[in-house]
Design an enzyme around this catalytic site. Sequence first.
Site, PDB file in Angstrom:
ATOM      1  N   LYS A 115     -19.830 -42.881 -17.569  1.00  0.00           N
ATOM      2  CA  LYS A 115     -19.670 -43.898 -16.160  1.00  0.00           C
ATOM      3  C   LYS A 115     -18.782 -45.062 -16.695  1.00  0.00           C
ATOM      4  O   LYS A 115     -17.708 -45.354 -16.111  1.00  0.00           O
ATOM      5  CB  LYS A 115     -20.877 -44.200 -15.397  1.00  0.00           C
ATOM      6  CG  LYS A 115     -20.345 -44.809 -14.010  1.00  0.00           C
ATOM      7  CD  LYS A 115     -21.537 -45.791 -13.615  1.00  0.00           C
ATOM      8  CE  LYS A 115     -21.263 -47.052 -14.247  1.00  0.00           C
ATOM      9  NZ  LYS A 115     -22.160 -48.122 -13.667  1.00  0.00           N
ATOM     10  N   ASP A 133     -21.255 -43.643 -10.245  1.00  0.00           N
ATOM     11  CA  ASP A 133     -22.507 -44.660 -10.171  1.00  0.00           C
ATOM     12  C   ASP A 133     -23.510 -44.028  -9.117  1.00  0.00           C
ATOM     13  O   ASP A 133     -23.273 -43.327  -8.584  1.00  0.00           O
ATOM     14  CB  ASP A 133     -22.199 -46.143  -9.974  1.00  0.00           C
ATOM     15  CG  ASP A 133     -21.566 -46.330  -8.562  1.00  0.00           C
ATOM     16  OD1 ASP A 133     -21.237 -45.215  -7.916  1.00  0.00           O
ATOM     17  OD2 ASP A 133     -21.108 -47.312  -8.229  1.00  0.00           O
TER      18      ASP A 133
END
Length: 205
Positions: A115, A133
């Site tokens: 991420k 996320d």
Amino acid sequence: MRKILDILNKLFLNPVAPLHFSTPFELLIATILSAQCTDERVNKVTPALFEAANTPEKIIKLGDKKLIEYIRSTGFYNSKAKSIMGCAEAILEIFDGKVPETLEELQKLPGVGRKTASVVLIHAFGIPAFPVDRHVLRVANRLGLAHAKTPDETDEQLRKAIPEKLWIRSHLQLVFHGRGLCRPKPKCEICPLLPHCSEGQKRVK
Ligand code: SF4
């Protein structure tokens, strides 16, 4: 999917990256600090930190103790300081002082997962990626854009489902929708996506 993306375009016309930065290294630090913390809090902390140290050399010179003083209010400051220091050292030792520009290389930096690496790619370098996320994970799966349990699976499915040129914008739109109406306790009854969202329709029955 097209209808969902059209509505998201109307809701969030020109979404911009929420973290403030002026170099790839600053964005890398800000993204590490944003774990378990709000972007607003990170944006309050980083101006003073970047004024003191915004390059790998300067971060190392600053040292752990002073770094922690700057980042303490973002929480988990010991592990974040360790990651930031580790990144600064690795960038100097392995990447000739420059933040790398591929997902694989970015993930070699300490404390940098898929991420964080994807966030740096899209916002620092404009290279398409799909950071997932907790908001993107929740919203994309509720909307049926993905059918996955983990961020990595969701990332893979979204990159297959959505045209690459839309990844950066769609990522931000899903984040902002997840911070707005589609929170853990969603406001489906007033959500413009309700007609296209089976999860929302189950919830308002
Ligand atoms: Fe989220 Fe509900 Fe909107 Fe679906 S209808 S996107 S679950 S807020």
